[in-house]
Design a protein around this motif. Structure first.
Motif, PDB file in Angstrom:
ATOM      1  N   VAL A  36       0.853  -1.189   0.000  1.00 39.61           N
ATOM      2  CA  VAL A  36       0.000   0.000   0.000  1.00 39.61           C
ATOM      3  C   VAL A  36       0.888   1.238   0.000  1.00 39.61           C
ATOM      4  O   VAL A  36       1.803   1.353   0.806  1.00 39.61           O
ATOM      5  CB  VAL A  36      -0.935   0.025   1.234  1.00 39.61           C
ATOM      6  CG1 VAL A  36      -1.862   1.232   1.172  1.00 39.61           C
ATOM      7  CG2 VAL A  36      -1.728  -1.258   1.344  1.00 39.61           C
ATOM      8  N   GLU A  37       0.603   2.143  -0.919  1.00 33.91           N
ATOM      9  CA  GLU A  37       1.310   3.428  -0.988  1.00 33.91           C
ATOM     10  C   GLU A  37       0.272   4.534  -1.027  1.00 33.91           C
ATOM     11  O   GLU A  37      -0.761   4.386  -1.676  1.00 33.91           O
ATOM     12  CB  GLU A  37       2.175   3.504  -2.252  1.00 33.91           C
ATOM     13  CG  GLU A  37       3.315   2.513  -2.288  1.00 33.91           C
ATOM     14  CD  GLU A  37       4.120   2.592  -3.581  1.00 33.91           C
ATOM     15  OE1 GLU A  37       3.776   3.406  -4.468  1.00 33.91           O
ATOM     16  OE2 GLU A  37       5.079   1.815  -3.700  1.00 33.91           O
ATOM     17  N   GLY A  38       0.545   5.623  -0.329  1.00 36.14           N
ATOM     18  CA  GLY A  38      -0.389   6.735  -0.318  1.00 36.14           C
ATOM     19  C   GLY A  38       0.309   8.066  -0.443  1.00 36.14           C
ATOM     20  O   GLY A  38       1.468   8.210  -0.078  1.00 36.14           O
ATOM     21  N   ALA A  49      -3.315   2.677   7.778  1.00 38.36           N
ATOM     22  CA  ALA A  49      -4.541   2.034   8.269  1.00 38.36           C
ATOM     23  C   ALA A  49      -4.945   0.889   7.339  1.00 38.36           C
ATOM     24  O   ALA A  49      -5.357  -0.182   7.795  1.00 38.36           O
ATOM     25  CB  ALA A  49      -5.676   3.054   8.383  1.00 38.36           C
ATOM     26  N   THR A  50      -4.794   1.094   6.041  1.00 34.88           N
ATOM     27  CA  THR A  50      -5.152   0.060   5.066  1.00 34.88           C
ATOM     28  C   THR A  50      -4.183  -1.108   5.130  1.00 34.88           C
ATOM     29  O   THR A  50      -4.596  -2.273   5.073  1.00 34.88           O
ATOM     30  CB  THR A  50      -5.194   0.660   3.644  1.00 34.88           C
ATOM     31  OG1 THR A  50      -6.081   1.793   3.648  1.00 34.88           O
ATOM     32  CG2 THR A  50      -5.688  -0.349   2.632  1.00 34.88           C
ATOM     33  N   LEU A  54      -5.078  -4.953   5.965  1.00 35.70           N
ATOM     34  CA  LEU A  54      -4.669  -6.041   5.064  1.00 35.70           C
ATOM     35  C   LEU A  54      -3.930  -7.128   5.825  1.00 35.70           C
ATOM     36  O   LEU A  54      -4.133  -8.317   5.578  1.00 35.70           O
ATOM     37  CB  LEU A  54      -3.764  -5.496   3.959  1.00 35.70           C
ATOM     38  CG  LEU A  54      -4.423  -5.155   2.639  1.00 35.70           C
ATOM     39  CD1 LEU A  54      -3.441  -4.433   1.733  1.00 35.70           C
ATOM     40  CD2 LEU A  54      -5.004  -6.357   1.957  1.00 35.70           C
ATOM     41  N   GLU A  55      -3.073  -6.733   6.751  1.00 38.71           N
ATOM     42  CA  GLU A  55      -2.336  -7.718   7.549  1.00 38.71           C
ATOM     43  C   GLU A  55      -3.286  -8.536   8.409  1.00 38.71           C
ATOM     44  O   GLU A  55      -3.089  -9.733   8.590  1.00 38.71           O
ATOM     45  CB  GLU A  55      -1.261  -7.044   8.398  1.00 38.71           C
ATOM     46  CG  GLU A  55      -0.070  -6.604   7.575  1.00 38.71           C
ATOM     47  CD  GLU A  55       1.013  -5.922   8.397  1.00 38.71           C
ATOM     48  OE1 GLU A  55       0.906  -5.860   9.639  1.00 38.71           O
ATOM     49  OE2 GLU A  55       1.967  -5.435   7.770  1.00 38.71           O
ATOM     50  N   ARG A  56      -4.346  -7.895   8.917  1.00 44.17           N
ATOM     51  CA  ARG A  56      -5.348  -8.645   9.690  1.00 44.17           C
ATOM     52  C   ARG A  56      -6.068  -9.663   8.804  1.00 44.17           C
ATOM     53  O   ARG A  56      -6.556 -10.672   9.284  1.00 44.17           O
ATOM     54  CB  ARG A  56      -6.363  -7.694  10.329  1.00 44.17           C
ATOM     55  CG  ARG A  56      -5.813  -6.955  11.535  1.00 44.17           C
ATOM     56  CD  ARG A  56      -6.902  -6.234  12.307  1.00 44.17           C
ATOM     57  NE  ARG A  56      -7.589  -5.214  11.533  1.00 44.17           N
ATOM     58  CZ  ARG A  56      -7.203  -3.940  11.436  1.00 44.17           C
ATOM     59  NH1 ARG A  56      -6.111  -3.532  12.062  1.00 44.17           N
ATOM     60  NH2 ARG A  56      -7.896  -3.082  10.724  1.00 44.17           N
ATOM     61  N   GLU A  57      -6.109  -9.394   7.496  1.00 49.49           N
ATOM     62  CA  GLU A  57      -6.729 -10.318   6.542  1.00 49.49           C
ATOM     63  C   GLU A  57      -5.763 -11.433   6.122  1.00 49.49           C
ATOM     64  O   GLU A  57      -6.135 -12.328   5.374  1.00 49.49           O
ATOM     65  CB  GLU A  57      -7.201  -9.569   5.283  1.00 49.49           C
ATOM     66  CG  GLU A  57      -8.255  -8.517   5.538  1.00 49.49           C
ATOM     67  CD  GLU A  57      -9.590  -9.085   5.971  1.00 49.49           C
ATOM     68  OE1 GLU A  57      -9.850 -10.274   5.705  1.00 49.49           O
ATOM     69  OE2 GLU A  57     -10.369  -8.358   6.585  1.00 49.49           O
ATOM     70  N   ARG A 145     -10.017   4.360   9.746  1.00 51.56           N
ATOM     71  CA  ARG A 145     -10.296   2.917   9.847  1.00 51.56           C
ATOM     72  C   ARG A 145     -11.462   2.529   8.936  1.00 51.56           C
ATOM     73  O   ARG A 145     -11.423   1.512   8.252  1.00 51.56           O
ATOM     74  CB  ARG A 145     -10.592   2.508  11.293  1.00 51.56           C
ATOM     75  CG  ARG A 145      -9.341   2.390  12.151  1.00 51.56           C
ATOM     76  CD  ARG A 145      -9.623   1.696  13.481  1.00 51.56           C
ATOM     77  NE  ARG A 145     -10.649   2.343  14.288  1.00 51.56           N
ATOM     78  CZ  ARG A 145     -10.439   3.352  15.127  1.00 51.56           C
ATOM     79  NH1 ARG A 145      -9.214   3.828  15.292  1.00 51.56           N
ATOM     80  NH2 ARG A 145     -11.429   3.877  15.814  1.00 51.56           N
ATOM     81  N   GLN A 146     -12.514   3.343   8.920  1.00 51.96           N
ATOM     82  CA  GLN A 146     -13.662   3.062   8.065  1.00 51.96           C
ATOM     83  C   GLN A 146     -13.273   3.120   6.586  1.00 51.96           C
ATOM     84  O   GLN A 146     -13.699   2.280   5.794  1.00 51.96           O
ATOM     85  CB  GLN A 146     -14.787   4.052   8.338  1.00 51.96           C
ATOM     86  CG  GLN A 146     -15.459   3.872   9.672  1.00 51.96           C
ATOM     87  CD  GLN A 146     -16.435   4.995   9.983  1.00 51.96           C
ATOM     88  OE1 GLN A 146     -16.399   6.067   9.376  1.00 51.96           O
ATOM     89  NE2 GLN A 146     -17.316   4.754  10.947  1.00 51.96           N
TER      90      GLN A 146
END
Length: 166
Positions: A36-38, A49-50, A54-57, A145-146
Motif C-alpha cells: 500500500v502506498e499513499g 490504516a489500510t 490487510l495484515e489482519r486479513e 479505519r472506516q
C-alpha cells in the motif's frame, strides 16, 4: 448443553450463508503480497490504516507484489451546526476524499483509478471546549479505519479479482 448446541447450530447456519467475521476475507491470488502506498495530506495515515487492515486479513506486503495506490488523500472539516445560545460550533462534518487503484508489479493497471468519498459528522458538548481537539482526533482516526475497510471491500471484492479465483 442446550446453549452449546444452539451456538453450534447458529455457527453452521451462518457459515453456510456466506457470513464471514471481520478478518475472514480471502486475498485473491493475484493480490498476494499487496503493498500500500499513499500520497496527499492524509495519504500516509490512510495507507498505514489500510496496510494494517490487510495484515489482519492475512496479507503481508512483498517488494515484488502489486501496489494498492491511494492518491490525493485528504480530510477536510466544516462546521454544520452552531449553538444558538453560545454561538460556538457544535457539529462538524469530516470529509475524506482519495483515489484508489491497483498496479501490478510489472506496472500494468490491475484496477483503474476510482474515487473514494467518506463523510462522517460528529458533535461535541460546547460546555467542554477542551475536549473538542481530542474528539476531532478520535473522529478522524475512526474515519481512517472506516475508509481502510471500505478500500479493502472494494478492492478484494472487485469482480476483476474475484473472477481470477478458482
Amino acid at each position: 448443553m442446550k446453549r452449546l448446541l444452539l451456538a453450534m447450530g447458529l455457527a453452521l447456519s451462518l457459515s453456510a450463508c456466506g457470513f464471514h467475521l471481520q478478518g475472514g476475507a480471502a486475498i485473491p491470488p493475484t493480490l498476494a503480497g499487496l503493498r500500500v502506498e499513499g500520497n496527499g495530506p492524509a495519504g500516509g495515515s490512510l495507507a498505514q490504516a489500510t496496510a494494517r487492515a490487510l495484515e489482519r486479513e492475512g496479507n503481508y506486503p512483498q517488494k515484488t507484489g502489486p501496489v494498492l495506490r491511494i492518491d490525493n488523500a485528504g480530510i477536510s472539516q466544516r462546521i454544520i451546526s452552531i449553538s444558538p445560545t453560545s454561538g460556538a460550533a457544535v457539529e462538524f462534518l469530516n470529509t475524506l476524499r482519495a483515489e484508489i487503484s491497483v498496479v501490478g508489479a510489472d506496472g500494468k493497471t490491475l484496477l483503474p483509478p476510482q474515487p473514494l468519498l467518506l463523510e462522517n459528522s460528529f458533535s461535541f458538548n460546547s460546555a467542554n471546549p477542551l475536549a473538542t481537539s481530542e474528539q476531532q482526533n478520535t473522529a478522524q482516526r475512526t474515519m481512517l479505519r472506516q475508509a481502510a475497510q471500505q478500500i479493502l471491500a472494494r478492492v478484494l471484492n472487485s469482480p476483476r479479482f474475484r473472477e481470477a479465483q478458482p
